[in-house]
Design an enzyme around this catalytic site. Structure first.
Site, short mmCIF file in Angstrom:
data_model
loop_
_atom_site.label_atom_id
_atom_site.label_comp_id
_atom_site.label_asym_id
_atom_site.label_seq_id
_atom_site.Cartn_x
_atom_site.Cartn_y
_atom_site.Cartn_z
N LYS A 186 0.88 -1.17 0.00
CA LYS A 186 0.00 0.00 0.00
C LYS A 186 0.92 1.22 0.00
CE LYS A 186 -4.37 1.14 2.23
NZ LYS A 186 -5.10 1.48 1.02
N GLU A 210 -9.34 -5.37 -9.16
CA GLU A 210 -10.10 -4.71 -8.09
C GLU A 210 -10.57 -3.34 -8.56
OE1 GLU A 210 -7.42 -4.15 -4.75
OE2 GLU A 210 -5.76 -3.73 -6.11
N1 PMP Z 1 -7.68 -2.30 -2.94
C1 PMP Z 1 -7.05 -1.11 -2.86
C2 PMP Z 1 -6.26 -0.65 -4.03
C3 PMP Z 1 -7.16 -0.33 -1.70
O1 PMP Z 1 -6.53 0.85 -1.62
C4 PMP Z 1 -7.93 -0.81 -0.63
C5 PMP Z 1 -8.03 -0.03 0.66
N2 PMP Z 1 -8.61 1.21 0.48
C6 PMP Z 1 -8.59 -2.04 -0.76
C7 PMP Z 1 -8.42 -2.77 -1.91
C8 PMP Z 1 -9.42 -2.60 0.34
O2 PMP Z 1 -8.60 -3.06 1.38
P1 PMP Z 1 -9.07 -3.04 2.89
O3 PMP Z 1 -10.30 -3.86 2.97
O4 PMP Z 1 -7.94 -3.62 3.64
O5 PMP Z 1 -9.34 -1.61 3.23
#
Ligand code: PMP
Length: 304
Positions: free
Chosen positions: A170, A203
């Site tokens: 991230k 995603e």
């Molecule tokens: N994909 C991306 C690219 C993200 O930045 C996030 C978080 N905002 C997610 C998926 C979802 O992850 P999480 O459930 O851990 O927030």
């Protein structure tokens, strides 16, 4: 030579300026947001060299704290960034930021930058990583979006190839996601689905993807090039508990067009229905019963 006076950019009124009463935690101290400063020599700013997390606070508790801390340490490890504090100290910092701002339901943005250094990308040119914790309120999709669902497009911008910066990191560089979101906005849609260079769905721009088809819940595997979402993991568990078969599957655009239901999951959005992709309605174009059921389950889960 006479130079013309330069207009000052700092006098512009920013409609998105933070609440001046907000206290932020920066490198060991709580300070008013108006005094918090990031150096123009911070490699986080110069090169996007850093990592972050987005975490929810529900009812005064930090939700999935251990998982988010683990993920930020893993993101940091992958980019050889040493976080200058222990996970326990990070927990304390988050609590301090939350309490200083009396946040009962809100959001924590945790970030670690490579810190101030010389110009030049070599990590040896920045020796003091910097940690910032912001605890604030959060802007969600409005309630009507959860009722009507999101209209999505296929982004032309591809998700980062897993052999570039791993999408599991991230990182402070979200330009791919930003450009995909811009494509959605330009097309009059709410959100974009990104695909990987092999044509498989990954995603949304900040949320993981699920489709439901013929009694099975599918989500792309992490190896497809996605963030290993914490909400994704919870939803997979909740669905299994409901007796729904869950599979990590390679999905192409066609699979999404013909799905019975589609939704996205993430820390900020929680579970949000998707009702169309590229103007093809998902089923009847309304949020489906499994999405609603899992949303109820999720709300019950995070409220406990
Ligand atoms: N994909 C991306 C690219 C993200 O930045 C996030 C978080 N905002 C997610 C998926 C979802 O992850 P999480 O459930 O851990 O927030």
């Amino acid at each position: 030579m006479i130079t013309a006076p330069q207009p000052s950019l700092s006098t512009r009124v920013n409609p998105f300026a933070p609440d001046p009463n907000l206290q932020v935690w920066q490198d060991g101290e709580l300070i008013p947001v108006t005094e918090a400063k990031v150096s123009v020599f911070d490699h986080g700013l110069l090169y996007g060299d850093g990592v972050f997390e987005g975490i929810r606070i529900y009812n005064g508790k930090i939700f999935k704290e251990a998982e988010h801390i683990e993920r930020i340490y893993e993101s940091a490890k992958c980019i050889a960034l040493e976080i200058p504090m222990t996970p326990e100290q990070m927990r304390v910092a988050m609590r301090q930021a939350m309490e200083a701002n009396n946040i009962v339901d809100g959001y924590i943005r945790l970030l670690v930058t490579r810190g101030v250094g010389l110009l030049g990308i070599a990590i040896q040119k920045a020796a003091c990583p910097s940690v910032i914790v912001i605890a604030a309120s959060i802007e969600l999709y409005p309630a009507e979006v959860y009722e009507r669902g999101l209209n999505c497009i296929t982004a032309g911008t591809l998700r980062n190839h897993p052999q570039t910066v791993s999408p599991r990191v991230k990182s402070l560089n979200y330009l791919n996601n930003i450009l995909a979101k811009l494509e959605a906005t330009n097309a009059g849609a709410d959100e974009a689905i990104l695909f990987n260079p092999n044509g498989y769905a990954t995603e949304g721009t900040g949320d993981n993807l699920f489709i439901y088809k013929k009694g099975v819940l599918h989500t792309p595997p992490v190896s497809c090039g996605i963030l290993d979402g914490i909400t994704r993991e919870i939803v997979m568990e909740l669905a299994t508990k409901r007796g729904i078969e869950v599979r990590e599957s390679l999905l192409i655009r066609h699979d999404i067009y013909v799905a019975d239901e589609v939704f996205l999951t993430g820390t900020a959005a929680e579970i949000v229905p998707v009702v169309s992709l590229d103007k093809r309605l998902i089923k009847d174009g309304k949020p489906g019963p499994i999405t609603k059921q899992l949303t109820e389950d999720f709300i019950a889960y995070r409220s406990n």
